[in-house]
Design a protein around this motif. Structure first.
Motif, mmCIF file in Angstrom:
data_model
loop_
_atom_site.group_PDB
_atom_site.id
_atom_site.type_symbol
_atom_site.label_atom_id
_atom_site.label_comp_id
_atom_site.label_asym_id
_atom_site.label_seq_id
_atom_site.Cartn_x
_atom_site.Cartn_y
_atom_site.Cartn_z
ATOM 1 N N ALA A 12 0.834 -1.213 0.000
ATOM 2 C CA ALA A 12 0.000 0.000 0.000
ATOM 3 C C ALA A 12 0.863 1.254 0.000
ATOM 4 O O ALA A 12 0.544 2.243 -0.651
ATOM 5 N N ARG A 13 1.988 1.189 0.707
ATOM 6 C CA ARG A 13 2.825 2.384 0.847
ATOM 7 C C ARG A 13 3.775 2.577 -0.326
ATOM 8 O O ARG A 13 4.428 3.620 -0.433
ATOM 9 N N GLU A 58 2.932 1.010 -3.766
ATOM 10 C CA GLU A 58 2.149 1.002 -5.008
ATOM 11 C C GLU A 58 0.827 1.760 -4.890
ATOM 12 O O GLU A 58 0.172 2.017 -5.904
ATOM 13 N N GLY A 59 0.398 2.099 -3.672
ATOM 14 C CA GLY A 59 -0.756 2.971 -3.512
ATOM 15 C C GLY A 59 -2.108 2.285 -3.401
ATOM 16 O O GLY A 59 -3.114 2.953 -3.192
ATOM 17 N N PHE A 111 -2.655 9.080 0.668
ATOM 18 C CA PHE A 111 -2.282 8.320 -0.525
ATOM 19 C C PHE A 111 -1.220 9.076 -1.336
ATOM 20 O O PHE A 111 -0.210 8.518 -1.737
ATOM 21 N N GLN A 123 2.734 9.725 0.154
ATOM 22 C CA GLN A 123 3.711 8.643 0.220
ATOM 23 C C GLN A 123 4.534 8.524 -1.066
ATOM 24 O O GLN A 123 5.674 8.061 -1.040
#
Lengths: 455, 455
Positions: free
Chosen positions: A375-376, A378-379, B147, B150
């Motif tokens: 998540a951190r 590739e979002g 989002f 990062q």
């Protein structure tokens, strides 16, 4: 920040066929058996539960099955799905591996499940069926089928495991919003439900009970059929749309996977992305490793037995040849609800037995760590099921780093985590637990079976 | 089932410029004023809060602003977003109108908000900023900024209105998963927060208080800036990526909208889809009606006053020329949290005053009915904010039916409802209430203002 590489397809490139891997298997999957006679069951035995076209697909040896135009129309709402090169994850891992992922969370139901829900609803409509009954645990499959049914004017009745019905109300509301009726299972609406409630009025339910209730509703009503979200051959085949698209996308990227990784519950997600590539392997033109990732708390592929077993807990289904922990095995309450099933479908089990595919088991804390890293970088916040694939991707990428080899790794990001934030909350709070299954537990569960063994 | 028509764009077609409507306005938006001197404030007054590039964008008269390559890279994760022709909704309404919608819910944060969060994080990074502070109500904006930050290595600190922090924990966990720090506001971390807590230790918080806390953190720390998710000129401009894509998509469909409809909170969603089409109107080449839809419980556009007012509740911001209900107006607790803001941005307010755009107010029950019809025909469950647009689309489609005219209607489906299932649950249970605002309430709220009037 690294650059973003998204490999997209046009609508015209949505594949026109599903791939039936059975056509290319040297050892065909064994037939299901009637639990009374232990004879192979014929298609006619399935007629009360499924429309004829799906029964044909369940047993066909044809290599490609054409996707009906109306199904491709509904697919267009979210398909073709994107593929990404995970440059930012690669950088964070400092690996020479090339990591790609196919993202199925863009569907309105949030996972890959509509890929089979839509054709199942369509074929039922074609045969004049008015209603489909099904079961759902945490709600992924139930919401996918609710979504699909409305396009074809079919009523959808969902038996939702009571503990989820009460504890995860939002998936239920999602099904209601798409017009489905949802019952907490066990319910008073079926003999199976009433029988359980008579024994235990406070029963929290189980997927096995919910299956029994949904099957009963279909069996008792002429215009009602039943639908399953994984395990069966036709379900796995519908999911090959994922891998067929992925083949085109890998070609556009000028690459080909050395390793394909997917989470494993009943097999549909894994089959979806790997089978179209395994075609090359079975045809002898390319080689690829296909790795199924299961939770250590439900290790049927890595620690189960290949034998005949029931698909449900109560024992109402035909006997299926499967890697199983025993149909009475109750997995610990991990957060990847979609992976808490005691057995694997017949095709995948045969492929594993023949060493065409591999399997591994990973604990949930490692999986959530992997999901947060993803998540951190590739979002996208993955579903807990998808985190299992990511954890194995990271293991393989680290091996590449040690070996200095730049392998190409592809994985299936089968869904987003929008409905799973409670599990991330527990992870951040340090409240997640890893569950070990002892050899004694597995032995005890398998010892209860009196079904035929294989080989 | 009707056929599905999806109008997609390739990555190469992601627009390279945002559109600044100020360049084409005959009556330019009035400048913000210093609340003490009542003199127009210059760009330098904003320097403690925003990076210089965003301040330039806030005041520029240039018609097109180039989108930086790095921002377009991150946009590629979910852009270009699809446009659909809503054939199934048209059929259900039996209308001759042609209905199109642009779907912004495909972003990882689930709404249009990342369109501005990403460039805001980028420009801060370019100017060496280490941290961005912001406020969030229900969490849409806070998660979009988390989002975005990062990707550029920026810390994100979010002050979340306490009542939402406690009642809607999943948006908070989403922000944590993307690495942000989230505080319940009022907090003990700022003077503003401590002041409120001293008066009322159990304060549930408000967006106004949260803005004050976030602004204070930015003002007190050299390497920290502040970010806002709507209202300001540069925020609205970033959202024009929606309309610029829509122009190309309408052209591909061989059509052009007669009416464009969007929900209205602070104006960014509405500006995003309408401004690029209003360019034709302002240039005199085409005509189009642009309708902003607000909730009847917060009717600043239809029943507010065009005058100077503060952007926040406490009165820390410059005075902004806006249609406002008064900065102390507290809207009823409707479920479209993103539309519960007392005022409208300067540009949109000027356009409304000049009758370039229109506004209407709709009650929430009608909006949820519209949203459920949409989910059951088009398959996507909308956010409550988006339901406001759909309700107005249905009204316009019904007018077309009465008149026998086949107008082309385009609307912005600004987000999905995955985090809003609780509000659908209340709708189905018959528990939703419509809130009427009396003329006395609005008069009383406006009477408290001692800020300059306009015109």
């Amino acid at each position: 920040m690294e650059k973003i590489k998204k490999i997209t397809l046009s609508e015209d490139e949505i594949p026109r066929h599903w791939y039936n891997i059975v056509a290319d298997m040297v050892n065909k999957p064994l037939p299901p058996l009637h639990p009374g006679t232990l004879e192979p069951i014929g298609p006619e035995a399935l007629a009360p539960l499924f429309p004829m076209e799906l029964i044909k697909q369940e047993v066909t040896q044809e290599k490609f099955i054409e996707i009906p135009e109306e199904v491709r129309e509904v697919y267009k709402i979210w398909r073709p799905t994107p593929m990404f090169r995970a440059y930012n994850l690669e950088k964070a891992l400092d690996t020479p591996a090339k990591i790609y992922y196919k993202y199925e969370g863009v569907s309105p139901a949030g996972s890959h499940k509509p890929n089979t829900a839509v054709p199942q609803a369509y074929y039922n409509m074609k045969e004049g069926i008015k209603k489909i009954s099904t079961e759902t645990g945490a709600g992924q499959w139930g919401s996918a089928l609710s979504f699909a049914c409305q396009f074809f004017g079919i009523e959808c009745e969902v038996f939702m495991v009571k503990v989820s019905y009460e504890g995860k109300p939002y998936r239920k509301i999602m099904m209601n919003t798409w017009g489905a009726t949802v019952h907490a299972s066990p319910s008073n609406l079926t003999n199976a439900g009433r029988q359980i409630l008579a024994q235990d009025p406070n029963s929290p339910g189980s997927l096995g009970i919910a299956i029994s209730e949904a099957v009963e509703v279909a069996a008792m009503n002429e215009d009602t059929k039943y639908a399953l979200g994984s395990v069966l051959n036709h379900v796995l085949m519908h999911q090959t749309i994922i891998g067929e698209e992925s083949r085109i996308q890998m070609e556009k990227a000028g690459d080909y996977p050395d390793i394909i990784i997917a989470p494993f519950g009943g097999g549909s997600n894994f089959a979806g992305i790997t089978f179209p590539f395994l075609r090359d392997k079975l045809e002898g033109t390319r080689n690829v490793r296909a790795i199924a990732v299961e939770p250590t708390s439900c290790p049927k592929l890595t620690r189960g037995q290949f034998r005949y077993d029931f698909g449900d807990t109560i024992g109402m289904t035909p006997l299926i040849p499967m890697y199983t922990l025993g149909h009475n095995f109750v997995p610990s309450p991990i957060h990847a609800g979609g992976l808490r099933y005691h057995g694997a479908g017949a095709i995948v089990s045969q492929l594993l037995n023949d060493k065409i595919i591999e399997a591994t088991a990973i604990n949930q804390i490692e999986c959530f760590k992997a999901g947060v890293l993803f998540a951190r970088t590739e979002g996208i916040i993955p579903a807990p099921e998808a985190n299992h694939a990511i954890a194995e991707v990271i293991r393989q990428a680290n091996i590449c780093k040690e070996e200095g080899s730049s392998k190409t790794i592809l994985f299936n990001l089968c869904g987003h985590g929008n409905f799973d934030m409670g599990s991330y909350e527990q992870f951040f709070a340090g409240k997640l637990v890893d569950f070990e299954v002892t050899a004694q537990q597995i032995e005890a569960s398998l010892a209860e079976l009196n079904t035929p063994t294989i080989g």
